[in-house]
Write an enzyme that holds these catalytic residues in place. Structure first.
Site: not given
Length: 187
Positions: A88, A113, A132, A160-161, A164, A175, A178
């Site tokens: 995501d 994750w 990330d 997954n929102d 990280w 961010y 990913t």
């Protein structure tokens, strides 16, 4: 004086027999063991495939894949690429990085994750550690939202929102994109 019922006398006899055969220390020890065992119960391994409901189907090889998600192994910049089965965010492939490295000017988050994704090319399931890349403005290209099986934020291991970027090298919690490196085989 009131006459005792048969039930009361049986309970009294059971209590007296138990008290004569067990001591207070053994009772407290057993009670403590029960409480500790109850506290450790959530740590036991649990098969979480049922949380996906009818969306899980067994492949002929015994591996699991989601119904509706048709993974391909040709174009890593596409959202249906097999490594992106639960991603995501923005793919670093489209933002100057690769599947395993962050673009220049961004730094890799130490946390991630993990999900298992099925590779149709070799018919194997792999563990993917989504990490990330942080410190630059959001890339905005190749945004993929593969959220089947995702649970609310209060269950972070299945959500997954979350951004990280905690503990990244730079102070910015921004961010960027990913990456999705393979950790190992899941099967």
């Amino acid at each position: 004086m009131k006459k005792e019922s048969g039930f009361d006398s049986k309970i009294e006899k059971l209590a007296r027999t138990t008290a004569s055969k067990t001591g207070r220390r053994s009772f407290i020890g057993r009670l403590g063991g029960f409480l500790v065992g109850s506290a450790l119960l959530p740590l036991l391994p649990v098969d979480r495939r049922s949380r996906l409901g009818g969306e899980v189907q067994a492949a002929t090889t015994g591996n699991l894949t989601r119904a509706g998600f048709k993974p391909q192994d040709k174009d890593p910049k596409a959202c249906d690429y097999w490594r992106h089965c639960t991603i995501d965010g923005n793919l670093c492939d489209c933002c100057g990085g690769s599947l395993t490295s962050c673009p220049p000017g961004s730094s890799l988050s130490p946390s991630s994750w993990v999900a298992s994704c099925f590779n149709p090319g070799d018919q194997q399931t792999y563990l993917i550690a989504y990490r990330d890349c942080c410190g630059k403005q959001t890339c905005g290209r190749c945004n993929c939202v593969n959220t089947q099986g995702e649970l609310p934020v209060y269950r972070p291991e299945f959500n997954n929102d979350i951004v990280w970027c905690f503990g990244a090298d730079n102070d910015a919690m921004t961010y960027h994109c990913t990456i999705s490196p393979i950790v190992g085989k899941a099967s």
